[in-house]
Structures are given as structure tokens and as C-alpha cells.
Design a protein around this motif. Structure first.
Motif, PDB file in Angstrom:
ATOM      1  N   SER A  44     -71.803 -27.289   9.294  1.00 32.93           N
ATOM      2  CA  SER A  44     -70.426 -26.889   9.013  1.00 32.93           C
ATOM      3  C   SER A  44     -69.510 -28.116   8.988  1.00 32.93           C
ATOM      4  CB  SER A  44     -69.937 -25.913  10.094  1.00 32.93           C
ATOM      5  OG  SER A  44     -68.540 -25.735   9.965  1.00 32.93           O
ATOM      6  N   VAL A  45     -68.502 -28.048   8.118  1.00 31.61           N
ATOM      7  CA  VAL A  45     -67.521 -29.144   8.107  1.00 31.61           C
ATOM      8  C   VAL A  45     -66.269 -28.750   8.884  1.00 31.61           C
ATOM      9  CG1 VAL A  45     -68.326 -30.190   5.971  1.00 31.61           C
ATOM     10  CG2 VAL A  45     -66.617 -28.359   5.874  1.00 31.61           C
ATOM     11  N   ASP A  46     -66.301 -27.580   9.516  1.00 28.16           N
ATOM     12  CA  ASP A  46     -65.187 -27.129  10.338  1.00 28.16           C
ATOM     13  C   ASP A  46     -65.356 -27.729  11.735  1.00 28.16           C
ATOM     14  OD1 ASP A  46     -62.966 -25.919  11.277  1.00 28.16           O
ATOM     15  OD2 ASP A  46     -63.836 -23.919  11.429  1.00 28.16           O
ATOM     16  N   VAL A  47     -65.138 -29.053  11.795  1.00 22.76           N
ATOM     17  CA  VAL A  47     -65.404 -29.774  13.030  1.00 22.76           C
ATOM     18  C   VAL A  47     -64.201 -30.616  13.429  1.00 22.76           C
ATOM     19  CG1 VAL A  47     -67.881 -29.926  12.592  1.00 22.76           C
ATOM     20  CG2 VAL A  47     -66.371 -31.745  11.802  1.00 22.76           C
ATOM     21  N   ARG A  48     -64.194 -30.991  14.673  1.00 22.53           N
ATOM     22  CA  ARG A  48     -63.182 -31.915  15.147  1.00 22.53           C
ATOM     23  C   ARG A  48     -63.907 -33.127  15.724  1.00 22.53           C
ATOM     24  NH1 ARG A  48     -59.631 -32.515  19.508  1.00 22.53           N
ATOM     25  NH2 ARG A  48     -60.971 -31.226  20.788  1.00 22.53           N
ATOM     26  N   ILE A  49     -63.536 -34.316  15.228  1.00 15.93           N
ATOM     27  CA  ILE A  49     -64.153 -35.547  15.727  1.00 15.93           C
ATOM     28  C   ILE A  49     -63.234 -36.108  16.801  1.00 15.93           C
ATOM     29  CG2 ILE A  49     -65.003 -37.832  15.106  1.00 15.93           C
ATOM     30  CD1 ILE A  49     -66.501 -35.733  13.591  1.00 15.93           C
ATOM     31  N   ARG A  50     -63.781 -36.422  17.923  1.00 15.31           N
ATOM     32  CA  ARG A  50     -62.935 -37.036  18.943  1.00 15.31           C
ATOM     33  C   ARG A  50     -63.638 -38.223  19.601  1.00 15.31           C
ATOM     34  NH1 ARG A  50     -64.076 -32.303  22.405  1.00 15.31           N
ATOM     35  NH2 ARG A  50     -65.366 -33.079  24.081  1.00 15.31           N
ATOM     36  N   GLY A  51     -62.808 -39.174  20.019  1.00 16.55           N
ATOM     37  CA  GLY A  51     -63.348 -40.373  20.652  1.00 16.55           C
ATOM     38  C   GLY A  51     -63.976 -41.301  19.628  1.00 16.55           C
ATOM     39  N   GLY A  52     -64.587 -42.355  20.129  1.00 20.79           N
ATOM     40  CA  GLY A  52     -65.301 -43.263  19.247  1.00 20.79           C
ATOM     41  C   GLY A  52     -64.431 -44.350  18.644  1.00 20.79           C
ATOM     42  N   ASP A  53     -63.114 -44.281  18.896  1.00 17.36           N
ATOM     43  CA  ASP A  53     -62.245 -45.303  18.310  1.00 17.36           C
ATOM     44  C   ASP A  53     -61.678 -46.222  19.395  1.00 17.36           C
ATOM     45  OD1 ASP A  53     -60.699 -43.421  19.501  1.00 17.36           O
ATOM     46  OD2 ASP A  53     -59.328 -43.142  17.814  1.00 17.36           O
ATOM     47  N   GLU A  54     -62.339 -46.215  20.549  1.00 16.88           N
ATOM     48  CA  GLU A  54     -61.865 -47.047  21.643  1.00 16.88           C
ATOM     49  C   GLU A  54     -62.052 -48.526  21.331  1.00 16.88           C
ATOM     50  OE1 GLU A  54     -64.372 -44.930  21.893  1.00 16.88           O
ATOM     51  OE2 GLU A  54     -63.860 -43.344  23.307  1.00 16.88           O
TER      52      GLU A  54
END
Ligand SMILES: [Zn+2]
Length: 120
Positions: free
Chosen positions: A94-104
Motif C-alpha cells: 500500500s502507498v497509504d503510508v506515513r514515513i517518519r524518522g530517518g532524517d536525523e
């Protein structure tokens, strides 16, 4: 080079921390770099080797901790680590996702050499 200015900022932050701790030499820096931060770790290390000499971090060890982003899926509820900010859910697609973190991109830990307190 993008990474050079990052290292300059990190060295400055490390020096501030060191001064606050009353130390005069940095032994080890730990830097947390997210997979989505766009930072090339090799280039970061190279920039550190170029820029550390002449600073209190000269000869210090540079530890890079790489973190991955988490893809939280609204369709199936799974959370999986991903390396691409535009990832679909690795579990169900599914593309109904939320990406979080990883940009620290931060100085996560610092080891300094304490000033000798033998004199008082
Ligand atoms: Zn899913």
C-alpha cells in the motif's frame, strides 16, 4: 562539498560541548545520520579527516550511527524500516503510508578528555 559544511557545524557543536564540560580535547564523536538525511557517510568521514586537524577533535574517533526511516502503513498497520522516503509498505504494498524518522543529523554523543584536576 555538502558534507564539509556539516562537519564544520558538528565540530563547532562538539567544541561547545567540550568547553561546557571543562575539557580540552575530544576523544570520540558519535554522529547519528538518518538514511533520508541525504548525507554520504563516506564523504562525511573524509570531510572529518580533512577538517579535524587543528581543532580539539584532532585524532578523535568518529562513530557514525546510521538510522533508517520507519514506514507506518495505514492499510495493514505494519511498521517497517525503509531507505526511501517514497516507499510503499514493504508488507502489503500500500502507498497509504506515513514515513517518519530517518532524517536525523546530529551529534548524539561526545567523549572528552577531562582536564587534569591534580593541581586542584
Ligand atoms: Zn501495509
Amino acid at each position: 562539498m555538502h558534507e564539509a559544511s556539516i562537519v564544520e557545524a558538528l565540530l563547532e557543536a562538539a567544541r561547545d560541548e567540550m568547553l561546557r564540560a571543562g575539557a580540552e580535547r575530544i576523544l570520540r564523536l558519535e554522529v547519528t545520520v538518518g538514511a533520508l538525511s541525504g548525507v554520504n557517510v563516506e564523504a562525511l568521514r573524509f570531510a572529518f579527516d580533512m577538517l579535524a586537524p587543528g581543532t580539539p577533535a584532532e585524532g578523535a574517533e568518529l562513530d557514525v550511527v546510521e538510522t533508517r526511516a520507519l514506514c507506518a502503513c495505514r492499510a495493514c498497520g505494519e511498521e517497517n524500516p525503509v531507505e526511501d522516503p517514497f516507499s510503499a509498505c514493504p508488507a502489503c504494498g500500500s502507498v497509504d503510508v506515513r514515513i517518519r524518522g530517518g532524517d536525523e543529523l546530529l551529534l548524539s554523543s561526545l567523549e572528552v578528555e577531562e582536564k587534569s584536576s591534580a593541581a586542584g
